[in-house]
Design a protein around this motif. Sequence first.
Motif, PDB file in Angstrom:
ATOM      1  N   UNK A 100      -6.607   9.750 -18.622  1.00  0.00           N
ATOM      2  CA  UNK A 100      -5.911   8.556 -18.138  1.00  0.00           C
ATOM      3  C   UNK A 100      -6.649   7.259 -18.455  1.00  0.00           C
ATOM      4  N   UNK A 101      -7.754   7.324 -19.183  1.00  0.00           N
ATOM      5  CA  UNK A 101      -8.585   6.134 -19.381  1.00  0.00           C
ATOM      6  C   UNK A 101      -7.820   4.985 -20.025  1.00  0.00           C
ATOM      7  N   UNK A 102      -7.021   5.271 -21.042  1.00  0.00           N
ATOM      8  CA  UNK A 102      -6.287   4.198 -21.726  1.00  0.00           C
ATOM      9  C   UNK A 102      -5.261   3.561 -20.788  1.00  0.00           C
ATOM     10  N   UNK A 103      -4.529   4.397 -20.037  1.00  0.00           N
ATOM     11  CA  UNK A 103      -3.576   3.861 -19.069  1.00  0.00           C
ATOM     12  C   UNK A 103      -4.283   3.064 -17.982  1.00  0.00           C
ATOM     13  N   UNK A 104      -5.436   3.549 -17.541  1.00  0.00           N
ATOM     14  CA  UNK A 104      -6.180   2.868 -16.486  1.00  0.00           C
ATOM     15  C   UNK A 104      -6.633   1.483 -16.917  1.00  0.00           C
ATOM     16  N   UNK A 105      -6.979   1.334 -18.187  1.00  0.00           N
ATOM     17  CA  UNK A 105      -7.409   0.022 -18.686  1.00  0.00           C
ATOM     18  C   UNK A 105      -6.277  -0.994 -18.628  1.00  0.00           C
ATOM     19  N   UNK A 106      -5.043  -0.527 -18.731  1.00  0.00           N
ATOM     20  CA  UNK A 106      -3.884  -1.437 -18.719  1.00  0.00           C
ATOM     21  C   UNK A 106      -3.383  -1.707 -17.302  1.00  0.00           C
ATOM     22  N   UNK A 107      -3.644  -0.802 -16.362  1.00  0.00           N
ATOM     23  CA  UNK A 107      -3.003  -0.851 -15.043  1.00  0.00           C
ATOM     24  C   UNK A 107      -3.728  -1.774 -14.077  1.00  0.00           C
ATOM     25  N   UNK A 108      -2.962  -2.310 -13.120  1.00  0.00           N
ATOM     26  CA  UNK A 108      -3.518  -3.122 -12.037  1.00  0.00           C
ATOM     27  C   UNK A 108      -4.027  -2.240 -10.902  1.00  0.00           C
ATOM     28  N   UNK A 109      -3.229  -1.234 -10.533  1.00  0.00           N
ATOM     29  CA  UNK A 109      -3.691  -0.306  -9.500  1.00  0.00           C
ATOM     30  C   UNK A 109      -3.083   1.067  -9.709  1.00  0.00           C
ATOM     31  N   UNK A 110      -3.638   2.030  -8.982  1.00  0.00           N
ATOM     32  CA  UNK A 110      -3.224   3.428  -9.080  1.00  0.00           C
ATOM     33  C   UNK A 110      -2.981   3.942  -7.665  1.00  0.00           C
ATOM     34  N   UNK A 111      -1.839   4.569  -7.459  1.00  0.00           N
ATOM     35  CA  UNK A 111      -1.533   5.154  -6.154  1.00  0.00           C
ATOM     36  C   UNK A 111      -1.969   6.618  -6.147  1.00  0.00           C
ATOM     37  N   UNK A 112      -2.770   6.970  -5.146  1.00  0.00           N
ATOM     38  CA  UNK A 112      -3.271   8.330  -4.969  1.00  0.00           C
ATOM     39  C   UNK A 112      -2.976   8.733  -3.532  1.00  0.00           C
ATOM     40  N   UNK A 113      -2.671  10.007  -3.317  1.00  0.00           N
ATOM     41  CA  UNK A 113      -2.379  10.456  -1.953  1.00  0.00           C
ATOM     42  C   UNK A 113      -2.714  11.926  -1.792  1.00  0.00           C
ATOM     43  N   UNK A 114      -3.684  12.203  -0.940  1.00  0.00           N
ATOM     44  CA  UNK A 114      -4.022  13.580  -0.544  1.00  0.00           C
ATOM     45  C   UNK A 114      -4.402  13.564   0.932  1.00  0.00           C
ATOM     46  N   UNK A 115      -3.962  14.583   1.692  1.00  0.00           N
ATOM     47  CA  UNK A 115      -3.038  15.658   1.350  1.00  0.00           C
ATOM     48  C   UNK A 115      -1.725  15.090   0.817  1.00  0.00           C
ATOM     49  N   UNK A 116      -1.178  15.747  -0.193  1.00  0.00           N
ATOM     50  CA  UNK A 116      -0.120  15.181  -1.015  1.00  0.00           C
ATOM     51  C   UNK A 116       1.269  15.696  -0.644  1.00  0.00           C
ATOM     52  N   UNK A 117       2.152  14.785  -0.312  1.00  0.00           N
ATOM     53  CA  UNK A 117       3.568  15.052  -0.145  1.00  0.00           C
ATOM     54  C   UNK A 117       4.248  14.662  -1.458  1.00  0.00           C
ATOM     55  N   UNK A 118       4.877  15.605  -2.185  1.00  0.00           N
ATOM     56  CA  UNK A 118       5.451  16.862  -1.697  1.00  0.00           C
ATOM     57  C   UNK A 118       4.670  18.132  -2.055  1.00  0.00           C
ATOM     58  N   UNK A 119       3.622  18.064  -2.895  1.00  0.00           N
ATOM     59  CA  UNK A 119       3.064  19.305  -3.435  1.00  0.00           C
ATOM     60  C   UNK A 119       2.146  20.030  -2.461  1.00  0.00           C
ATOM     61  N   UNK A 120       1.808  19.367  -1.325  1.00  0.00           N
ATOM     62  CA  UNK A 120       1.125  20.045  -0.213  1.00  0.00           C
ATOM     63  C   UNK A 120      -0.276  20.530  -0.593  1.00  0.00           C
ATOM     64  N   UNK A 121      -0.966  19.749  -1.410  1.00  0.00           N
ATOM     65  CA  UNK A 121      -2.323  20.069  -1.829  1.00  0.00           C
ATOM     66  C   UNK A 121      -3.301  19.033  -1.286  1.00  0.00           C
ATOM     67  N   UNK A 122      -4.537  19.489  -1.050  1.00  0.00           N
ATOM     68  CA  UNK A 122      -5.618  18.609  -0.635  1.00  0.00           C
ATOM     69  C   UNK A 122      -6.548  18.373  -1.819  1.00  0.00           C
ATOM     70  N   UNK A 123      -7.289  17.285  -1.757  1.00  0.00           N
ATOM     71  CA  UNK A 123      -8.289  16.997  -2.787  1.00  0.00           C
ATOM     72  C   UNK A 123      -9.673  17.157  -2.180  1.00  0.00           C
ATOM     73  N   UNK A 124     -10.600  17.793  -2.886  1.00  0.00           N
ATOM     74  CA  UNK A 124     -11.965  17.908  -2.373  1.00  0.00           C
ATOM     75  C   UNK A 124     -12.677  16.555  -2.416  1.00  0.00           C
TER      76      UNK A 124
END
Length: 391
Positions: free
Chosen positions: A158-182
Amino acid sequence: MKLELADRMKEYEEGIFQLLDEKKKELTARGKTVYNLSVGTPDFPPQDFVMEAVCAAAGKPENYKYSLGDLPELIRAVRDRFAVRYGVELEAEEVASVYGSQEGIAHIGFCLLDPGDEVLVPDPGYPIFSVGPALAGAKLSFYELREENGWLPDLDALSEQADRAKFMIVSYPMNPICKCAPRSFYERLIPWAKRHDLLIVHDNAYSDIVYDGREGISILSVPGAKECCVEFYSLSKSFDYTGARMGFLAGNARVVQALKKLRSQIDYGTFLPVQYGAIAALTGPDEPVLRQREEYQKRRDALCRGFSGIGWKIEDSEGTMFAWAKIPDSYGEDDVRFVMELMEKTGVLCTPGSSFGSLGKGHVRFAFVIPVSEIEKAVEAVRESGILKKG
């Protein structure tokens, strides 16, 4: 008179939840038993001490004026909650209220984006993650969440996309996939975001609903996070304060104050009795939250293991109040058709995965919003229908 609506309204067709609700009413009118596992509205009542605080405040005429902002006691309660629950020290200027995370995510883009700016959003992901930035005129840049990568974003890719983006939305525990991030994921995410001058907007609605001993954390507990992160925290799911619409943005003070400034132009503050109820929830005991988590896990077990026991393999949800499942092979990726046939044949309502993005196709989401005994009946209704053997 010729009245023309804005072009953006063409994008908002009748939502799946409206269609499901219409079908539910039709089935009910025909006398069919309905097991509504589609919408994530908690069926647990708020704690008595929370409702008592709202009622006491509502009995005082002076509390019906404009609040014009957050009570100092409310901000103190949030700061104390983050310190005790997550080990995060917040300053007063690093906290502001919102009318629930959904409203906050809908508006934060107006503080950060000019038309055409790019935003990284997950696929699959909760709809407001893309709708909010789009309302602010952003260009959406989707990042994939796939099983082969542990349901985490591939940061290296995602490095190239990240260089262009203003912000990134992240969410864990994640709705709808029901996964947690360590925690290790966040420890990689923070320095990666700094290298790309990228703000991380973390939606943390479900950190109190995690299973099998997992840790529900705040991204702000990772060293250096406040430099490049803000986090939405909600009272809806942990405290069943859903209809009161009370949440908070915490973290980077410049971003928090920008959202606070924006909101001052469009509202006059949260109704004071709602604020007093939130104070009671945040400063109350943790035992009710933990007991509720245990009940959600029982429902998780009844649903995921119940369906697996009749031949529909569904992985145990790691967190959130939902389960995520692939539909039977005989339906291909047509999750909408499967959901409609499932409703007709069994009375079981769930949400098509395609409502959450292109990678949600071929999946469904179940909400743990009915008791274990009813979930068991829903599983039996599916077994008796024979829908899993179709094809």
